[in-house]
Design an enzyme around this catalytic site. Structure first.
Site, short mmCIF file in Angstrom:
data_model
loop_
_atom_site.label_atom_id
_atom_site.label_comp_id
_atom_site.label_asym_id
_atom_site.label_seq_id
_atom_site.Cartn_x
_atom_site.Cartn_y
_atom_site.Cartn_z
N CYS A 1 65.11 34.38 53.18
CA CYS A 1 66.22 34.94 52.48
C CYS A 1 67.45 34.11 52.27
O CYS A 1 67.86 33.52 53.24
CB CYS A 1 66.54 36.46 52.81
SG CYS A 1 67.77 37.16 51.77
N CYS B 1 58.42 53.28 52.33
CA CYS B 1 59.75 52.42 52.11
C CYS B 1 59.31 50.80 52.14
O CYS B 1 58.80 50.30 53.18
CB CYS B 1 60.87 52.37 52.96
SG CYS B 1 61.29 54.13 53.44
N CYS C 1 60.05 54.47 48.34
CA CYS C 1 61.51 53.94 48.43
C CYS C 1 61.41 52.28 48.22
O CYS C 1 60.34 51.85 48.88
CB CYS C 1 62.20 54.54 49.70
SG CYS C 1 63.69 53.70 50.13
N CYS D 1 70.07 39.48 60.56
CA CYS D 1 69.08 39.39 59.99
C CYS D 1 67.99 38.48 60.38
O CYS D 1 68.15 37.08 60.23
CB CYS D 1 69.12 39.69 58.59
SG CYS D 1 67.31 40.09 57.78
N CYS E 1 69.72 55.74 49.14
CA CYS E 1 69.82 55.74 50.69
C CYS E 1 70.61 54.40 51.15
O CYS E 1 70.52 53.21 50.72
CB CYS E 1 68.01 55.10 51.20
SG CYS E 1 67.99 54.60 52.90
N ARG F 1 69.48 59.23 59.00
CA ARG F 1 68.10 58.50 59.57
C ARG F 1 68.62 57.67 60.93
O ARG F 1 69.32 56.84 60.85
CB ARG F 1 67.48 57.89 58.64
CG ARG F 1 66.26 57.01 59.39
CD ARG F 1 65.39 56.47 58.45
NE ARG F 1 64.93 57.41 57.36
CZ ARG F 1 64.99 57.00 56.11
NH1 ARG F 1 65.55 55.67 55.62
NH2 ARG F 1 64.64 57.59 55.17
N CYS G 1 73.25 37.11 56.20
CA CYS G 1 73.57 38.43 57.10
C CYS G 1 73.15 38.05 58.53
O CYS G 1 72.32 37.88 58.89
CB CYS G 1 72.69 39.51 56.53
SG CYS G 1 72.76 39.71 54.85
N1 SAM Z 1 67.11 42.14 51.27
C1 SAM Z 1 67.74 43.40 51.07
C2 SAM Z 1 68.86 43.86 51.42
O1 SAM Z 1 69.51 43.32 52.24
O2 SAM Z 1 69.61 44.77 50.61
C3 SAM Z 1 66.77 44.43 51.59
C4 SAM Z 1 66.06 44.48 53.18
S1 SAM Z 1 67.23 44.37 54.23
C5 SAM Z 1 66.31 43.53 55.93
C6 SAM Z 1 67.40 45.82 54.62
C7 SAM Z 1 68.51 46.38 55.85
O3 SAM Z 1 68.03 46.25 56.89
C8 SAM Z 1 69.89 45.60 55.76
O4 SAM Z 1 70.73 46.13 54.97
C9 SAM Z 1 70.19 45.89 57.18
O5 SAM Z 1 71.09 47.22 57.15
C10 SAM Z 1 68.71 46.46 57.93
N2 SAM Z 1 68.75 45.42 59.12
C11 SAM Z 1 68.44 43.93 58.86
N3 SAM Z 1 68.21 43.50 60.14
C12 SAM Z 1 68.65 44.17 61.12
C13 SAM Z 1 68.61 44.27 62.50
N4 SAM Z 1 68.41 43.17 63.22
N5 SAM Z 1 69.04 45.30 63.11
C14 SAM Z 1 69.33 46.69 62.47
N6 SAM Z 1 69.11 46.76 61.12
C15 SAM Z 1 68.99 45.60 60.41
FE1 SF4 Z 2 68.27 38.86 53.39
FE2 SF4 Z 2 68.42 40.13 55.63
FE3 SF4 Z 2 70.65 40.12 54.04
FE4 SF4 Z 2 68.42 41.47 53.31
S1 SF4 Z 2 69.70 41.76 55.29
S2 SF4 Z 2 69.91 40.33 52.12
S3 SF4 Z 2 66.61 40.18 54.14
S4 SF4 Z 2 69.52 38.15 54.95
#
Ligand code: SAM
Ligand code: SF4
Ligand code: DTB
Length: 354
Positions: free
Chosen positions: A57, A101, A132, A64, A192, A264, A61
């Protein structure tokens, strides 16, 4: 606050901090009252997650595992084939999930990906599951296309407070996120949206995150509260553990502030004790991710969750689909009974020294 008080969008930080500061028992009692005034006390909605496009990606973040900025040893994958998605959705339904989802590691979907994604929505919905998706930022046209394909919910999290946000993500802004949420709402889909706790934020940030979520009008139908899953290779891999009691307080405050939303208990259950999970349900959480995997990290095994539900007397909330309530209740009761039989057999085998 009276249990019947009107749903509010104007919570002040002082009011929210005052809720957090209540004696724990008083806070949980208030949350339970609000919960019982709005929901069946022991029903828990169950959703299953699938990563339809994994890793690489472009966003940064810090929590992530799927960000291309960090080396998390994750196997990257292209967009999954529709047949594979449908197969997984069928399995989720058979295991008792009511919502499926689908998540993609995108900043936002490309228009050519959307054609496949629309088809996934149609086919998963045709199985009688709620749908979702979480695909990153979407514009008005993309949101309308998803809504027209029949998408029920769009997930897009605020993640943390406006003040702390810059410490966690630099490649898109808080207002980008709010804009996507407004776009999703305008297209007529259910929202959500929630956040992650345990990223080193302060108590004020947790209050401010909940304030932002409750400002959304109407409130998001679903509010995922994730406990950070610390993934090696991400900048937050060594974040300090969050006190579980503080986590439970946040669930209770979310329940009180957004009385009609499903709250949730999301990522992080695998690392949580059963007692902490039980407290989260007592505090008003009434939805979980169910199935052995979240997107890329682990979740409790489905049979462990069935056993936990049986232990706590919880039952899966009925789905809004073609399967009748009796059929679903019958099937789930059978699964729970089988689970208890398996456990009893295992105990007997241990007693017999097998
Ligand atoms: N890429 C898209 C986005 O960020 O909107 C969708 C997928 S992203 C993985 C969805 C959500 O997963 C993120 O907004 C975050 O809140 C949650 N998430 C990702 N990594 C995580 C982690 N290590 N622990 C807890 N929540 C996590
Ligand atoms: Fe990309 Fe992870 Fe951020 Fe979603 S949460 S935008 S998958 S880096
Ligand atoms: C949400 O709030 N949590 C889910 C879902 N929405 C998409 C994702 C959790 C991901 C946890 C890390 C992983 O498994 O990759």
């Amino acid at each position: 606050m009276a249990v019947t008080a009107a749903t509010r969008h104007d919570w002040t930080l002082d009011e929210i901090n005052a809720l957090f500061a209540l004696p724990f028992n008083d806070l949980l009692f208030q949350a339970q009252q609000v919960h019982r005034a709005n929901f069946a006390a022991n029903a828990v909605q169950v959703s299953t997650l699938l990563s339809i496009k994994t890793g690489a990606c472009p966003e940064d973040c810090k929590y992530c595992p799927q960000s291309g900025h960090y080396n998390t040893q994750l196997e990257k994958e292209k967009l999954l084939e529709i047949e594979k998605v449908v197969e997984q959705a069928k399995a989720a339904k058979a295991a008792g999930a009511s919502r499926f989802c689908m998540g993609a590691a995108w900043r936002s979907p490309r228009d050519k990906d959307l054609i496949a994604v629309e088809e996934m929505v149609r086919q998963v919905k045709a199985l009688g599951l709620e749908t979702c998706m979480t695909l990153g930022m979407v514009n008005g046209e993309q949101a309308s296309r998803l809504a027209d394909a029949g998408l029920d919910y769009y997930n897009h999290n605020l993640d943390t407070s406006p003040d702390y946000y810059g410490e966690i993500i630099t490649t898109r802004t808080y207002s980008d996120r709010l804009e996507t949420l407004a776009t999703v709402r305008e297209a007529g889909m259910k929202v959500c949206s929630g956040g992650i706790l345990g990223m080193g934020e302060g108590a004020q940030d947790r209050s401010a995150l909940l304030q932002q979520l409750a400002k959304l009008t109407p409130h998001p139908e679903s509010v995922p509260i994730n406990m950070l899953v610390k993934v090696p290779g991400t900048p937050l891999e060594n974040a300090d553990d969050m006190d579980p009691i503080e986590f439970i307080r946040a669930i209770a405050v979310a329940r009180i502030m957004m009385p009609q939303s499903h709250v949730r208990l999301s990522a992080g259950r695998e690392q949580m004790s059963e007692s902490t999970q039980a407290l989260a349900f007592l505090a008003g959480a009434n939805s979980i991710f169910y199935g052995d995997k979240l997107l890329t990290t682990g979740n409790p095994q489905a049979d462990r969750d069935r056993a936990l539900f049986a232990k706590l007397g919880l039952y899966p909330e009925k789905r809004e689909t073609c399967e009748s309530e009796e059929t679903q209740a019958g099937r789930l009761a059978q699964q729970a009974q089988q689970q208890q039989l398996n456990e009893r057999a295992a105990e007997l085998a241990v007693d017999a020294g097998v």
